[in-house]
Design an enzyme around this catalytic site. Structure first.
Site, short mmCIF file in Angstrom:
data_model
loop_
_atom_site.label_atom_id
_atom_site.label_comp_id
_atom_site.label_asym_id
_atom_site.label_seq_id
_atom_site.Cartn_x
_atom_site.Cartn_y
_atom_site.Cartn_z
N SER A 11 24.71 9.42 -83.31
CA SER A 11 25.78 10.25 -83.86
C SER A 11 25.53 10.63 -85.31
O SER A 11 25.68 11.81 -85.69
CB SER A 11 27.12 9.53 -83.71
OG SER A 11 27.07 8.25 -84.30
N GLY A 136 27.90 6.79 -98.28
CA GLY A 136 29.24 7.19 -98.68
C GLY A 136 30.17 7.22 -97.48
O GLY A 136 29.83 6.70 -96.40
N ALA A 140 30.56 10.17 -88.71
CA ALA A 140 29.68 11.20 -88.17
C ALA A 140 30.43 12.38 -87.55
O ALA A 140 30.08 13.55 -87.78
CB ALA A 140 28.74 10.59 -87.14
N LYS A 191 30.10 -3.04 -96.23
CA LYS A 191 31.39 -2.47 -95.79
C LYS A 191 31.53 -2.54 -94.27
O LYS A 191 32.65 -2.60 -93.75
CB LYS A 191 31.54 -1.03 -96.29
CG LYS A 191 30.45 -0.05 -95.82
CD LYS A 191 30.81 0.70 -94.57
CE LYS A 191 29.63 1.53 -94.09
NZ LYS A 191 29.95 2.34 -92.90
N ASP A 244 33.26 4.60 -99.16
CA ASP A 244 32.75 4.26 -97.83
C ASP A 244 33.55 3.13 -97.20
O ASP A 244 33.84 3.13 -96.00
CB ASP A 244 31.28 3.86 -97.95
CG ASP A 244 30.53 3.94 -96.64
OD1 ASP A 244 31.10 4.44 -95.64
OD2 ASP A 244 29.36 3.52 -96.60
N GLU A 281 26.76 -1.97 -86.75
CA GLU A 281 25.78 -2.63 -87.62
C GLU A 281 26.32 -3.93 -88.21
O GLU A 281 25.58 -4.88 -88.43
CB GLU A 281 25.37 -1.68 -88.75
CG GLU A 281 24.55 -0.47 -88.31
CD GLU A 281 23.08 -0.81 -88.10
OE1 GLU A 281 22.73 -1.99 -88.07
OE2 GLU A 281 22.30 0.14 -87.95
#
Length: 333
Positions: A11, A136, A140, A191, A244, A281
């Site tokens: 994506s 940032g 997507a 993050k 972000d 992730e």
């Protein structure tokens, strides 16, 4: 026009291909599955990851790595972070000696505790002036829809950062430049873990006070680690840091927040991973970031507790109780 190879047709790789093509560049998109590349070229959309969003005619997809990388001036790396080393080892002989390598990945490698730019430098031998990060608030689907957004292009060489800023600047995508690669990368990786914790709050039915607390304390943890590793503390207050973090923790489009929400609802990490097509992730990087923090003597309780949750060593309720019951310290943040 800059000849650009985007290695990864997920994506975010596909969405960023739209950005770079809109900026007036020739874009070749590499996909792991040949049938997906054929579908992209036939329909001019990515049916698996961004269905219904039309790609520019100048985006051409292929499963042939050599064809995609041939004479590419900029190579964008958009594979899952834990797969970078294997893929880039194979791709390195095909790269131009002067190609600029841009990481879209937000993770820390398991085992080595290396940031993605460190892995890139190790494998390719490229100097810091050829390695950059785009990071940032980059959800997507919103980027692909050309909704207004800003991001950071970070490179130790300010001239290269400015070149890349022009390369991906469009009417809807505004990149800013930064030379703090360490802070920009750590912000993007951590993050994801904090978003998992926020998702757990959602899954448990907690409200905005709880989530705001996790976001704020998560930013404090990230800043502590970054400053210890040599990052500029101001980076964490900008688009790469706070920007972000807010987007990933608050949006239903966030894979990491959604992953955490399902954990909070009672699913195991293995069950969530099996149900979800895309990679969260944070579920991988929580271990490497927790170990990285330990190596640098930095206290990151949210990251550490997410690690134990993902590894089925505690329940969501126990995670919250453990965080709240920690010994209070005379710290104002």
């Amino acid at each position: 026009m800059v000849t650009t190879a985007v290695m990864g047709a997920g994506s975010w790789g596909t969405a960023f291909s739209i950005v770079v093509a809109d900026a007036g560049n020739e874009v070749r998109l590499w996909g792991r599955r040949e049938e997906l590349c054929e579908a992209i070229n036939r329909t001019h959309e990515n049916p698996d990851y961004l269905p219904g969003i039309r790609l520019p005619e100048t985006v051409i997809a292929s499963h042939d790595e050599a064809e995609i990388l041939r004479d590419a001036q900029v190579v964008v790396l958009a594979v899952p972070s834990q797969q970078l080393r294997e893929n880039l080892t194979r791709w390195t002989p095909m790269l131009r000696d002067d190609a600029v390598l841009v990481s879209l990945m937000k993770g820390v490698e398991l085992g080595t505790h290396k940031r993605m730019t460190e892995v890139i430098a190790e494998i390719t031998g490229a100097g810091p002036e050829r390695i950059a990060v785009v990071t940032g608030p980059n959800l997507a689907k919103e980027i692909a829809r050309r909704e207004p957004a800003a991001s950071v292009v970070a490179c130790e060489d300010p001239g290269v950062a400015e070149f890349l800023q022009r390369w991906c600047h469009t009417e809807s995508f505004r990149p800013y430049t930064n030379t703090d690669v360490i802070g920009s990368e750590l912000s993007g990786a951590t993050k994801n873990v904090i978003a998992l914790a926020v998702g757990v709050c959602d899954g448990l039915g907690y409200g905005d006070n709880s989530k705001a607390s996790v976001i704020t304390r998560g930013l404090a943890e990230t800043t502590r680690l970054g400053v210890r590793m040599g990052a500029d503390p101001m980076t964490f207050a900008g688009l790469a840091g706070l920007g972000d973090l807010v987007a990933t923790c608050s949006s239903p489009l966030s894979r990491n927040r959604t992953f955490g929400q399902k954990l909070g609802e009672g699913m195991s990490a293995a069950q969530v991973a099996e149900q979800t097509r895309q990679v969260a992730e944070g579920a991988k990087s929580c271990t490497s970031i927790a170990e990285l923090a330990s190596l640098h003597g930095v206290d990151m309780p949210i990251v550490e507790h997410v690690r134990t949750l993902v590894n089925d060593e505690m329940t969501p309720d126990e995670l919250v109780a453990a965080l709240i019951s920690r010994e209070a310290k005379p710290e104002i943040r």
